[in-house]
Design a protein around this motif. Structure first.
Motif, PDB file in Angstrom:
ATOM      1  N   ASP A 142     -19.529  20.678 -41.191  1.00 54.98           N
ATOM      2  CA  ASP A 142     -19.925  21.409 -42.450  1.00 54.98           C
ATOM      3  C   ASP A 142     -18.536  22.663 -42.669  1.00 54.98           C
ATOM      4  O   ASP A 142     -18.877  23.533 -42.433  1.00 54.98           O
ATOM      5  CB  ASP A 142     -21.096  22.143 -42.432  1.00 54.98           C
ATOM      6  CG  ASP A 142     -21.684  22.826 -43.600  1.00 54.98           C
ATOM      7  OD1 ASP A 142     -21.031  22.985 -44.689  1.00 54.98           O
ATOM      8  OD2 ASP A 142     -23.116  23.224 -43.812  1.00 54.98           O
ATOM      9  N   PRO A 143     -17.695  21.845 -43.506  1.00 60.57           N
ATOM     10  CA  PRO A 143     -16.517  22.723 -43.784  1.00 60.57           C
ATOM     11  C   PRO A 143     -16.826  23.981 -44.402  1.00 60.57           C
ATOM     12  O   PRO A 143     -16.447  25.113 -44.367  1.00 60.57           O
ATOM     13  CB  PRO A 143     -15.405  21.894 -44.497  1.00 60.57           C
ATOM     14  CG  PRO A 143     -15.963  20.635 -44.251  1.00 60.57           C
ATOM     15  CD  PRO A 143     -17.456  20.755 -43.804  1.00 60.57           C
ATOM     16  N   LEU A 144     -17.635  24.024 -45.370  1.00 64.08           N
ATOM     17  CA  LEU A 144     -18.145  25.262 -46.104  1.00 64.08           C
ATOM     18  C   LEU A 144     -18.849  26.255 -45.336  1.00 64.08           C
ATOM     19  O   LEU A 144     -18.642  27.499 -45.559  1.00 64.08           O
ATOM     20  CB  LEU A 144     -19.277  24.944 -47.096  1.00 64.08           C
ATOM     21  CG  LEU A 144     -19.647  25.846 -48.199  1.00 64.08           C
ATOM     22  CD1 LEU A 144     -18.201  26.458 -48.965  1.00 64.08           C
ATOM     23  CD2 LEU A 144     -20.616  25.214 -49.379  1.00 64.08           C
ATOM     24  N   GLN A 145     -19.617  26.003 -44.464  1.00 58.42           N
ATOM     25  CA  GLN A 145     -20.196  26.742 -43.536  1.00 58.42           C
ATOM     26  C   GLN A 145     -19.309  27.673 -42.513  1.00 58.42           C
ATOM     27  O   GLN A 145     -19.195  28.652 -42.601  1.00 58.42           O
ATOM     28  CB  GLN A 145     -21.368  26.268 -42.557  1.00 58.42           C
ATOM     29  CG  GLN A 145     -22.160  27.177 -41.479  1.00 58.42           C
ATOM     30  CD  GLN A 145     -23.176  26.405 -41.055  1.00 58.42           C
ATOM     31  OE1 GLN A 145     -24.091  25.934 -41.514  1.00 58.42           O
ATOM     32  NE2 GLN A 145     -23.320  26.781 -39.628  1.00 58.42           N
ATOM     33  N   VAL A 146     -18.376  26.527 -42.111  1.00 55.21           N
ATOM     34  CA  VAL A 146     -17.193  27.378 -41.267  1.00 55.21           C
ATOM     35  C   VAL A 146     -16.427  28.555 -42.172  1.00 55.21           C
ATOM     36  O   VAL A 146     -16.099  29.452 -41.583  1.00 55.21           O
ATOM     37  CB  VAL A 146     -16.181  26.155 -40.709  1.00 55.21           C
ATOM     38  CG1 VAL A 146     -14.985  26.691 -40.213  1.00 55.21           C
ATOM     39  CG2 VAL A 146     -16.904  25.355 -39.942  1.00 55.21           C
ATOM     40  N   PHE A 147     -16.064  27.873 -43.426  1.00 48.93           N
ATOM     41  CA  PHE A 147     -15.143  28.920 -44.425  1.00 48.93           C
ATOM     42  C   PHE A 147     -15.985  30.113 -44.558  1.00 48.93           C
ATOM     43  O   PHE A 147     -15.501  31.281 -44.361  1.00 48.93           O
ATOM     44  CB  PHE A 147     -14.996  28.389 -45.766  1.00 48.93           C
ATOM     45  CG  PHE A 147     -14.297  29.153 -46.717  1.00 48.93           C
ATOM     46  CD1 PHE A 147     -12.879  29.446 -46.733  1.00 48.93           C
ATOM     47  CD2 PHE A 147     -14.986  29.850 -47.581  1.00 48.93           C
ATOM     48  CE1 PHE A 147     -12.517  30.413 -47.613  1.00 48.93           C
ATOM     49  CE2 PHE A 147     -14.514  30.472 -48.272  1.00 48.93           C
ATOM     50  CZ  PHE A 147     -13.245  30.907 -48.376  1.00 48.93           C
ATOM     51  N   ILE A 148     -17.363  29.974 -44.994  1.00 45.04           N
ATOM     52  CA  ILE A 148     -18.193  30.997 -45.180  1.00 45.04           C
ATOM     53  C   ILE A 148     -18.274  32.037 -43.944  1.00 45.04           C
ATOM     54  O   ILE A 148     -18.089  33.362 -43.961  1.00 45.04           O
ATOM     55  CB  ILE A 148     -19.594  30.886 -45.493  1.00 45.04           C
ATOM     56  CG1 ILE A 148     -19.400  30.193 -47.035  1.00 45.04           C
ATOM     57  CG2 ILE A 148     -20.534  32.005 -46.215  1.00 45.04           C
ATOM     58  CD1 ILE A 148     -20.703  29.390 -47.549  1.00 45.04           C
ATOM     59  N   ALA A 149     -18.628  31.485 -42.817  1.00 48.44           N
ATOM     60  CA  ALA A 149     -18.706  32.362 -41.806  1.00 48.44           C
ATOM     61  C   ALA A 149     -17.247  32.980 -41.389  1.00 48.44           C
ATOM     62  O   ALA A 149     -17.185  34.214 -40.931  1.00 48.44           O
ATOM     63  CB  ALA A 149     -19.236  31.570 -40.308  1.00 48.44           C
ATOM     64  N   VAL A 150     -16.190  32.144 -41.395  1.00 49.50           N
ATOM     65  CA  VAL A 150     -14.923  33.028 -41.091  1.00 49.50           C
ATOM     66  C   VAL A 150     -14.434  33.994 -42.020  1.00 49.50           C
ATOM     67  O   VAL A 150     -13.983  34.988 -41.764  1.00 49.50           O
ATOM     68  CB  VAL A 150     -13.786  31.898 -41.074  1.00 49.50           C
ATOM     69  CG1 VAL A 150     -12.566  32.355 -40.831  1.00 49.50           C
ATOM     70  CG2 VAL A 150     -13.737  30.957 -39.724  1.00 49.50           C
TER      71      VAL A 150
END
Length: 262
Positions: A142-150
Motif C-alpha cells: 500500500d504505497p499510499l499508506q506508506v507515503f501518508i505515514a512517512v
C-alpha cells in the motif's frame, strides 16, 4: 524601463529555492565524501542490527521478514530524526543571511526540512534497491499508506525541530537535554525492539509516543501481513504533527528577534 514588482509569495518562493540549493550544496559538498556518509549512517545501523538479529536467529517480526521490518523502521525513524535535527539548527547556522530583509528564520527551517525529505527519499531508494538485490521483497503493498505515514513523521519532525530551535535560542543549555532525549526515542519507538514484545501496562505507555504509530503504519503499508500493535492510529500521529507545527510557528513568530540575534 519599469521594474516589475514581485508579489510577496514570489519573493518567498525565490528565497526558499535559493536556500534549498545553498543547503543542498552545503550538505553534499561541505566536506570530503559528505554524500557518502549521508548514506552510510543508516546503512551501518541497518547492517549492525540485522547482524544481531541473524545471530539470535530471528527471521520474522510481526509476520514479516525481519530485514524488511528493520530497514523500513530505521528509514522511517531517520526521516523524523534527521528532519528535526536539521530544522533545530537551521536558524543558528544561517544567521548571516538574516541581514537580508527577505530572509526570515522560518525560511531556513522550511528549506532544510524540504531538503532532508528529498535526501532521505534518495537514501531510502538506494537502500531498498540494495535490499531487493539481496533477494528481499521491497515493493509496498500500500504505497499510499506508506507515503501518508512517512509524511506524518516528517511533519512531526518539522514541528519538533521548530519548537526545539526556539527553546535553544531562549535557553542554550536545552540543546544538551534535546540530544539526550533522542537516544531514548530511538529505543522506545519500536525501531529495533518490537512494541508487541513489550508486556502490559508498559506497552500502553509506549503508545503515547507518536513515532510508534508512524513506524507501525509504514511497516503495515509495506506488508499487509504485518500484525500491527492494537491501538495505533494515523490520526494520533497527525495530531502531534499538526499541533507541534503550529506551536512551532507561533513560537517562531513570537521569538523571531531571539532567533536572529542568539
Amino acid at each position: 524601463m519599469t521594474n516589475q514588482v514581485r508579489s510577496p509569495m514570489a519573493v518567498t518562493w525565490s528565497v526558499w529555492r535559493a536556500l534549498f540549493l545553498r543547503e543542498a550544496l552545503d550538505r553534499l559538498f561541505d566536506m570530503r565524501a559528505a554524500w557518502f556518509w549521508l548514506l552510510m549512517e543508516p546503512v551501518l545501523h541497518i547492517s549492525f542490527i540485522t547482524f544481531i538479529f541473524t545471530v539470535i536467529r530471528l527471521r520474522t517480526v510481526g509476520g514479516i521478514d525481519v530485514t524488511i521490518w528493520l530497514v523500513v523502521g530505521l528509514l522511517s525513524f531517520f526521516m523524523f530524526r534527521r528532519t528535526s535535527v536539521q530544522v533545530m539548527h537551521a536558524a543558528d547556522s544561517n544567521k548571516p543571511l538574516f541581514a537580508y530583509r527577505q530572509v526570515h528564520p522560518f525560511d531556513t527551517a522550511i528549506a532544510r526540512a524540504s531538503l532532508e525529505a528529498f535526501l532521505m527519499t534518495l537514501v531510502a531508494a538506494v537502500i531498498l534497491t540494495g535490499v531487493a538485490l539481496l533477494g528481499h521483497e521491497v515493493r509496498p503493498d500500500d504505497p499510499l499508506q506508506v507515503f501518508i505515514a512517512v509524511f506524518g513523521l516528517w511533519l512531526f519532525g518539522v514541528g519538533y525541530g521548530l519548537i526545539a530551535s526556539v527553546l535553544m535560542a531562549l535557553v542554550r543549555e536545552t540543546e544538551h537535554i534535546l540530544k539526550i532525549i533522542m537516544m531514548p526515542l530511538y529505543l522506545i519507538s519500536g525501531v529495533i525492539m518490537p512494541i508487541s514484545a513489550i508486556p502490559q501496562p508498559f506497552r500502553e505507555m509506549l503508545l503515547f509516543n507518536p513515532l510508534v504509530h508512524g513506524l507501525e503504519f509504514v511497516r503495515q503499508g509495506f506488508s499487509s501481513y504485518y500484525h500491527m500493535v492494537p491501538g495505533v492510529s494515523l490520526e494520533y500521529l497527525y495530531v502531534w504533527g499538526v499541533v507541534s507545527l503550529f506551536l512551532g510557528l507561533l513560537l517562531y513568530r513570537r521569538f523571531t528577534q531571539q532567533l536572529v540575534m542568539k
